[in-house]
Design a protein around this motif. Structure first.
Motif, PDB file in Angstrom:
ATOM      1  N   ASP A 120       0.806  -1.218   0.000  1.00  0.00           N
ATOM      2  CA  ASP A 120       0.000   0.000   0.000  1.00  0.00           C
ATOM      3  C   ASP A 120       0.845   1.275   0.000  1.00  0.00           C
ATOM      4  OD1 ASP A 120       0.963  -0.255   2.570  1.00  0.00           O
ATOM      5  OD2 ASP A 120      -0.952   0.121   3.559  1.00  0.00           O
ATOM      6  N   ALA A 121       2.148   1.152  -0.113  1.00  0.00           N
ATOM      7  CA  ALA A 121       3.024   2.328  -0.154  1.00  0.00           C
ATOM      8  C   ALA A 121       2.764   3.111  -1.434  1.00  0.00           C
ATOM      9  CB  ALA A 121       4.484   1.905  -0.086  1.00  0.00           C
ATOM     10  N   CYS A 122       2.829   4.440  -1.334  1.00  0.00           N
ATOM     11  CA  CYS A 122       2.617   5.275  -2.510  1.00  0.00           C
ATOM     12  C   CYS A 122       3.686   6.366  -2.557  1.00  0.00           C
ATOM     13  CB  CYS A 122       1.221   5.885  -2.519  1.00  0.00           C
ATOM     14  SG  CYS A 122       0.939   7.114  -1.238  1.00  0.00           S
ATOM     15  N   GLU A 123       3.797   6.998  -3.708  1.00  0.00           N
ATOM     16  CA  GLU A 123       4.819   8.023  -3.928  1.00  0.00           C
ATOM     17  C   GLU A 123       4.702   9.160  -2.914  1.00  0.00           C
ATOM     18  OE1 GLU A 123       2.922   6.672  -6.307  1.00  0.00           O
ATOM     19  OE2 GLU A 123       4.221   6.048  -7.957  1.00  0.00           O
ATOM     20  N   ALA A 124       3.481   9.622  -2.679  1.00  0.00           N
ATOM     21  CA  ALA A 124       3.279  10.762  -1.783  1.00  0.00           C
ATOM     22  C   ALA A 124       3.693  10.448  -0.349  1.00  0.00           C
ATOM     23  CB  ALA A 124       1.816  11.200  -1.825  1.00  0.00           C
ATOM     24  N   SER A 125       3.339   9.257   0.142  1.00  0.00           N
ATOM     25  CA  SER A 125       3.680   8.921   1.527  1.00  0.00           C
ATOM     26  C   SER A 125       5.187   8.754   1.703  1.00  0.00           C
ATOM     27  CB  SER A 125       2.939   7.661   1.981  1.00  0.00           C
ATOM     28  OG  SER A 125       3.376   6.527   1.264  1.00  0.00           O
ATOM     29  N   SER A 180       9.377   7.318  -7.685  1.00  0.00           N
ATOM     30  CA  SER A 180       8.741   6.421  -8.653  1.00  0.00           C
ATOM     31  C   SER A 180       8.634   5.037  -8.029  1.00  0.00           C
ATOM     32  CB  SER A 180       9.575   6.320  -9.934  1.00  0.00           C
ATOM     33  OG  SER A 180       9.739   7.577 -10.520  1.00  0.00           O
ATOM     34  N   MET A 181       7.413   4.515  -7.975  1.00  0.00           N
ATOM     35  CA  MET A 181       7.190   3.191  -7.419  1.00  0.00           C
ATOM     36  C   MET A 181       7.401   2.137  -8.506  1.00  0.00           C
ATOM     37  SD  MET A 181       6.476   3.606  -4.233  1.00  0.00           S
ATOM     38  CE  MET A 181       5.950   1.960  -3.834  1.00  0.00           C
TER      39      MET A 181
END
Length: 95
Positions: A11-16, A31-32
């Protein structure tokens, strides 16, 4: 300069990631990379910091656990936009 971060949850995202690392780096872009297992992505992070600062932060955070998973930070070898805090003519005395 680029840093690779692994040991993330699905659930990790660029913003976090950018927000969480803002206290350590001057994050320019995240960049994920989600190829392979869905619950084991990694991130390519662009930072605007010197090599020495990035090296120190990577060593400081390497092995820290985040939500039960061990984080790994790597500095890719071949990078063109690397700058140093130390001038090229500066003498370093190692003891």
């Amino acid at each position: 300069m680029q840093v690779i971060l692994s040991g993330l949850h699905g659930d990790a995202c660029e913003a976090s990631i950018a927000e969480d690392l803002a206290m350590y780096f001057h994050v320019k872009n995240v960049s994920m990379i989600r190829q392979g297992m869905d619950d084991n992505p990694w991130a390519l992070i662009e930072v605007a910091d010197s090599y020495e600062r990035v090296w120190n932060v990577c060593n400081q955070l390497r092995g820290v656990f985040h939500r039960g998973k061990k984080l790994h930070l790597y500095i890719p070898l071949h990078q063109e936009d690397v700058f140093h805090d130390i001038a090229p003519y500066h003498r370093i005395n190692l003891r």
